[in-house]
Design a protein around this motif. Structure first.
Motif, PDB file in Angstrom:
ATOM      1  N   PRO A  91     -11.565  -9.130  24.585  1.00  0.00           N
ATOM      2  CA  PRO A  91     -10.392  -9.687  24.197  1.00  0.00           C
ATOM      3  C   PRO A  91      -9.882  -9.403  22.771  1.00  0.00           C
ATOM      4  O   PRO A  91      -8.954  -9.029  22.516  1.00  0.00           O
ATOM      5  CB  PRO A  91     -10.490 -11.227  24.389  1.00  0.00           C
ATOM      6  CG  PRO A  91     -11.834 -11.280  25.501  1.00  0.00           C
ATOM      7  CD  PRO A  91     -12.446 -10.117  25.257  1.00  0.00           C
ATOM      8  N   HIS A  92     -10.794  -9.166  21.971  1.00  0.00           N
ATOM      9  CA  HIS A  92     -10.618  -8.961  20.637  1.00  0.00           C
ATOM     10  C   HIS A  92      -9.972  -7.554  20.464  1.00  0.00           C
ATOM     11  O   HIS A  92      -9.159  -7.252  19.742  1.00  0.00           O
ATOM     12  CB  HIS A  92     -11.776  -9.250  19.483  1.00  0.00           C
ATOM     13  CG  HIS A  92     -12.177 -10.556  19.214  1.00  0.00           C
ATOM     14  ND1 HIS A  92     -12.996 -11.281  20.082  1.00  0.00           N
ATOM     15  CD2 HIS A  92     -11.736 -11.292  18.327  1.00  0.00           C
ATOM     16  CE1 HIS A  92     -12.908 -12.499  19.505  1.00  0.00           C
ATOM     17  NE2 HIS A  92     -12.387 -12.480  18.437  1.00  0.00           N
ATOM     18  N   ALA A  93     -10.524  -6.731  21.293  1.00  0.00           N
ATOM     19  CA  ALA A  93     -10.163  -5.187  21.002  1.00  0.00           C
ATOM     20  C   ALA A  93      -8.940  -4.983  21.791  1.00  0.00           C
ATOM     21  O   ALA A  93      -7.817  -4.458  21.097  1.00  0.00           O
ATOM     22  CB  ALA A  93     -10.985  -4.306  21.923  1.00  0.00           C
ATOM     23  N   ALA A 136      -6.470  -6.522  19.173  1.00  0.00           N
ATOM     24  CA  ALA A 136      -6.198  -5.543  18.056  1.00  0.00           C
ATOM     25  C   ALA A 136      -5.228  -4.403  18.531  1.00  0.00           C
ATOM     26  O   ALA A 136      -4.430  -3.871  17.763  1.00  0.00           O
ATOM     27  CB  ALA A 136      -7.563  -5.148  17.863  1.00  0.00           C
ATOM     28  N   LEU A 137      -5.479  -4.093  19.629  1.00  0.00           N
ATOM     29  CA  LEU A 137      -4.493  -3.035  20.103  1.00  0.00           C
ATOM     30  C   LEU A 137      -2.908  -3.377  20.262  1.00  0.00           C
ATOM     31  O   LEU A 137      -1.997  -2.593  19.741  1.00  0.00           O
ATOM     32  CB  LEU A 137      -4.862  -2.634  21.632  1.00  0.00           C
ATOM     33  CG  LEU A 137      -3.872  -1.590  22.340  1.00  0.00           C
ATOM     34  CD1 LEU A 137      -3.789  -0.251  21.618  1.00  0.00           C
ATOM     35  CD2 LEU A 137      -4.309  -1.332  23.690  1.00  0.00           C
ATOM     36  N   MET A 138      -2.690  -4.526  20.705  1.00  0.00           N
ATOM     37  CA  MET A 138      -1.308  -5.207  20.632  1.00  0.00           C
ATOM     38  C   MET A 138      -0.919  -5.179  19.199  1.00  0.00           C
ATOM     39  O   MET A 138       0.490  -4.777  19.056  1.00  0.00           O
ATOM     40  CB  MET A 138      -1.177  -6.293  21.550  1.00  0.00           C
ATOM     41  CG  MET A 138      -1.491  -6.485  22.809  1.00  0.00           C
ATOM     42  SD  MET A 138      -1.031  -7.904  23.838  1.00  0.00           S
ATOM     43  CE  MET A 138      -2.398  -9.086  23.207  1.00  0.00           C
ATOM     44  N   ALA A 167      -9.856 -17.707  22.259  1.00  0.00           N
ATOM     45  CA  ALA A 167     -10.936 -18.417  22.685  1.00  0.00           C
ATOM     46  C   ALA A 167     -10.590 -19.122  23.994  1.00  0.00           C
ATOM     47  O   ALA A 167     -11.436 -19.554  24.938  1.00  0.00           O
ATOM     48  CB  ALA A 167     -11.399 -19.701  21.717  1.00  0.00           C
ATOM     49  N   ARG A 168      -9.302 -19.328  24.062  1.00  0.00           N
ATOM     50  CA  ARG A 168      -8.684 -20.140  25.356  1.00  0.00           C
ATOM     51  C   ARG A 168      -9.079 -19.108  26.519  1.00  0.00           C
ATOM     52  O   ARG A 168      -9.355 -19.369  27.605  1.00  0.00           O
ATOM     53  CB  ARG A 168      -7.259 -20.265  25.222  1.00  0.00           C
ATOM     54  CG  ARG A 168      -6.586 -21.260  26.255  1.00  0.00           C
ATOM     55  CD  ARG A 168      -5.373 -21.706  25.973  1.00  0.00           C
ATOM     56  NE  ARG A 168      -5.270 -22.296  24.815  1.00  0.00           N
ATOM     57  CZ  ARG A 168      -3.902 -22.764  24.372  1.00  0.00           C
ATOM     58  NH1 ARG A 168      -2.928 -22.675  25.129  1.00  0.00           N
ATOM     59  NH2 ARG A 168      -4.013 -23.342  23.186  1.00  0.00           N
ATOM     60  N   SER A 169      -8.673 -17.822  26.149  1.00  0.00           N
ATOM     61  CA  SER A 169      -8.825 -16.830  27.324  1.00  0.00           C
ATOM     62  C   SER A 169     -10.293 -16.732  27.830  1.00  0.00           C
ATOM     63  O   SER A 169     -10.678 -16.526  29.053  1.00  0.00           O
ATOM     64  CB  SER A 169      -8.442 -15.437  27.089  1.00  0.00           C
ATOM     65  OG  SER A 169      -8.654 -14.462  27.717  1.00  0.00           O
ATOM     66  N   ALA A 170     -11.361 -16.558  27.001  1.00  0.00           N
ATOM     67  CA  ALA A 170     -12.872 -16.714  27.326  1.00  0.00           C
ATOM     68  C   ALA A 170     -13.203 -17.740  27.895  1.00  0.00           C
ATOM     69  O   ALA A 170     -13.964 -17.542  28.931  1.00  0.00           O
ATOM     70  CB  ALA A 170     -13.637 -16.413  25.736  1.00  0.00           C
ATOM     71  N   ALA A 171     -12.621 -19.047  27.837  1.00  0.00           N
ATOM     72  CA  ALA A 171     -13.016 -20.264  28.497  1.00  0.00           C
ATOM     73  C   ALA A 171     -12.527 -20.037  29.735  1.00  0.00           C
ATOM     74  O   ALA A 171     -13.344 -20.513  30.717  1.00  0.00           O
ATOM     75  CB  ALA A 171     -12.669 -21.327  27.844  1.00  0.00           C
ATOM     76  N   LEU A 172     -11.225 -19.658  30.140  1.00  0.00           N
ATOM     77  CA  LEU A 172     -10.904 -19.341  31.404  1.00  0.00           C
ATOM     78  C   LEU A 172     -11.579 -18.487  32.082  1.00  0.00           C
ATOM     79  O   LEU A 172     -11.763 -18.671  33.415  1.00  0.00           O
ATOM     80  CB  LEU A 172      -9.154 -18.995  31.272  1.00  0.00           C
ATOM     81  CG  LEU A 172      -8.351 -20.289  30.769  1.00  0.00           C
ATOM     82  CD1 LEU A 172      -6.910 -19.423  30.376  1.00  0.00           C
ATOM     83  CD2 LEU A 172      -8.295 -21.169  32.030  1.00  0.00           C
ATOM     84  N   PHE A 173     -12.047 -17.335  31.644  1.00  0.00           N
ATOM     85  CA  PHE A 173     -12.719 -16.358  32.320  1.00  0.00           C
ATOM     86  C   PHE A 173     -14.025 -16.754  32.742  1.00  0.00           C
ATOM     87  O   PHE A 173     -14.640 -16.288  33.793  1.00  0.00           O
ATOM     88  CB  PHE A 173     -12.794 -14.819  31.419  1.00  0.00           C
ATOM     89  CG  PHE A 173     -11.607 -14.012  31.753  1.00  0.00           C
ATOM     90  CD1 PHE A 173     -11.741 -13.032  32.719  1.00  0.00           C
ATOM     91  CD2 PHE A 173     -10.445 -14.038  31.119  1.00  0.00           C
ATOM     92  CE1 PHE A 173     -10.855 -12.167  33.092  1.00  0.00           C
ATOM     93  CE2 PHE A 173      -9.458 -13.092  31.075  1.00  0.00           C
ATOM     94  CZ  PHE A 173      -9.493 -12.131  31.984  1.00  0.00           C
ATOM     95  N   ALA A 174     -14.660 -17.726  31.882  1.00  0.00           N
ATOM     96  CA  ALA A 174     -15.854 -18.251  32.406  1.00  0.00           C
ATOM     97  C   ALA A 174     -15.796 -19.417  33.340  1.00  0.00           C
ATOM     98  O   ALA A 174     -16.745 -19.783  33.690  1.00  0.00           O
ATOM     99  CB  ALA A 174     -16.477 -18.724  30.931  1.00  0.00           C
ATOM    100  N   SER A 175     -14.781 -19.872  33.784  1.00  0.00           N
ATOM    101  CA  SER A 175     -14.505 -20.820  34.876  1.00  0.00           C
ATOM    102  C   SER A 175     -14.819 -20.682  36.024  1.00  0.00           C
ATOM    103  O   SER A 175     -14.936 -19.464  36.364  1.00  0.00           O
ATOM    104  CB  SER A 175     -13.109 -21.715  34.504  1.00  0.00           C
ATOM    105  OG  SER A 175     -12.244 -20.702  35.002  1.00  0.00           O
ATOM    106  N   ASP A 176     -15.248 -21.879  36.801  1.00  0.00           N
ATOM    107  CA  ASP A 176     -15.489 -21.521  38.475  1.00  0.00           C
ATOM    108  C   ASP A 176     -14.243 -21.032  39.029  1.00  0.00           C
ATOM    109  O   ASP A 176     -14.419 -20.085  40.021  1.00  0.00           O
ATOM    110  CB  ASP A 176     -16.012 -23.072  39.003  1.00  0.00           C
ATOM    111  CG  ASP A 176     -17.210 -23.080  38.288  1.00  0.00           C
ATOM    112  OD1 ASP A 176     -18.172 -22.207  37.917  1.00  0.00           O
ATOM    113  OD2 ASP A 176     -17.775 -24.247  38.462  1.00  0.00           O
ATOM    114  N   GLU A 177     -13.165 -21.569  38.565  1.00  0.00           N
ATOM    115  CA  GLU A 177     -11.824 -21.079  39.250  1.00  0.00           C
ATOM    116  C   GLU A 177     -11.575 -19.591  39.162  1.00  0.00           C
ATOM    117  O   GLU A 177     -11.052 -18.867  39.946  1.00  0.00           O
ATOM    118  CB  GLU A 177     -10.528 -21.909  38.825  1.00  0.00           C
ATOM    119  CG  GLU A 177     -10.845 -23.486  39.514  1.00  0.00           C
ATOM    120  CD  GLU A 177      -9.448 -23.942  39.379  1.00  0.00           C
ATOM    121  OE1 GLU A 177      -8.570 -23.454  39.196  1.00  0.00           O
ATOM    122  OE2 GLU A 177      -9.595 -25.396  39.590  1.00  0.00           O
ATOM    123  N   ALA A 178     -11.818 -19.162  37.828  1.00  0.00           N
ATOM    124  CA  ALA A 178     -11.377 -17.827  37.633  1.00  0.00           C
ATOM    125  C   ALA A 178     -12.309 -16.646  38.325  1.00  0.00           C
ATOM    126  O   ALA A 178     -12.183 -15.892  38.706  1.00  0.00           O
ATOM    127  CB  ALA A 178     -11.627 -17.561  36.119  1.00  0.00           C
TER     128      ALA A 178
END
Length: 244
Positions: free
Chosen positions: A71-73, A76-78, A216-227
């Motif tokens: 996500p950081h990369a 950084a691209l955007m 950070a919010r994106s990382a938490a979502l990707f780690a969720s059971d629903e994701a």
């Protein structure tokens, strides 16, 4: 290969996403390759503007779920597109999904053709359009953003132009780009860079203020059971467990 060899025409460099195996999805290699190509354009005084386009029927399918970029990369691209001292013009003749809309939204000018379509599908995967909100929310019509963020509906080029996602919907994309690129060729390099700073000021402020929180919010979502269920269902071509 994730990018075709760049082409040059009277000060305009064209970068072409060319990863048909995954529909130009945002893999680590595509993000790195595009960042490297943009850096080369920034360092080349003969480049007045950059056109970003694609092979195949998909501009960008969003995150590569099998080999995702960090996500950081991607942020950084955007940011790199937004702060590049050369205008970046998107030429879209195919589909754009999820994270691909962040890539598109970072571009300064964009023209989309009649075969293009757009969708923010994250909510259907147990995710949200988190980091791509950095370039999108400052530019999108708020009511349209609410609708398409929440529903994941597909919409066409005309609606993309109405909502502010793209600059122009055109039957003939290349014909529509002629006056745009001609205008950029007539502008001075300093004038272009200074003018771009003005029109991207709000977006750059959004990156400065919100990027780390949204990563950070994106990382938490990707780690969720629903994701995990949503992405597995997508890869297995079935409905997720929550589908009503």
């Amino acid at each position: 290969m994730t990018l075709a060899p760049p082409t040059h025409d009277r000060g305009v460099t064209t970068l072409t996403l060319d990863s048909p195996a995954n529909r130009n999805a945002l893999s680590a290699s595509l993000v790195a390759g595009l960042s490297e190509a943009l850096a080369a354009c920034a360092a080349d005084d003969t480049v007045r503007a950059v056109v970003l386009t694609h092979t195949g029927n998909t501009f960008c399918a969003g995150a590569d779920l099998r080999a995702p970029a960090d996500p950081h990369a991607f942020v950084a691209l955007m940011r790199q597109i937004i702060t590049l001292p050369r205008p970046v013009v998107a030429r879209v003749t195919g589909h754009v999904r999820a994270g691909g809309l962040g890539l598109l939204g970072a571009c300064d000018i964009s023209v989309a053709g009649p075969d293009s379509s757009f969708a923010l599908t994250e909510s259907r995967l147990g995710l949200a359009p988190a980091v791509i909100s950095l370039p999108l929310l400052p530019r999108l019509d708020p009511r349209a953003a609410a609708r398409y963020y929440l529903t994941g509906e597909r919409f066409d080029a005309a609606e993309a132009a109405r909502t502010g996602l793209v600059t122009l919907a055109a039957e003939d994309v290349d014909k529509a780009l002629v006056p745009v690129l001609d205008g950029l060729r007539q502008a001075s390099p300093l004038g272009l860079a200074a003018s771009k700073e003005l029109v991207t000021a709000t977006v750059r402020e959004t990156f400065d203020q919100l990027a780390e929180d949204l990563i950070a919010r994106s990382a938490a979502l990707f780690a969720s059971d629903e994701a995990r269920e949503g992405m597995t269902a997508f890869l297995e071509r079935r409905d997720p467990a929550w589908r009503l």
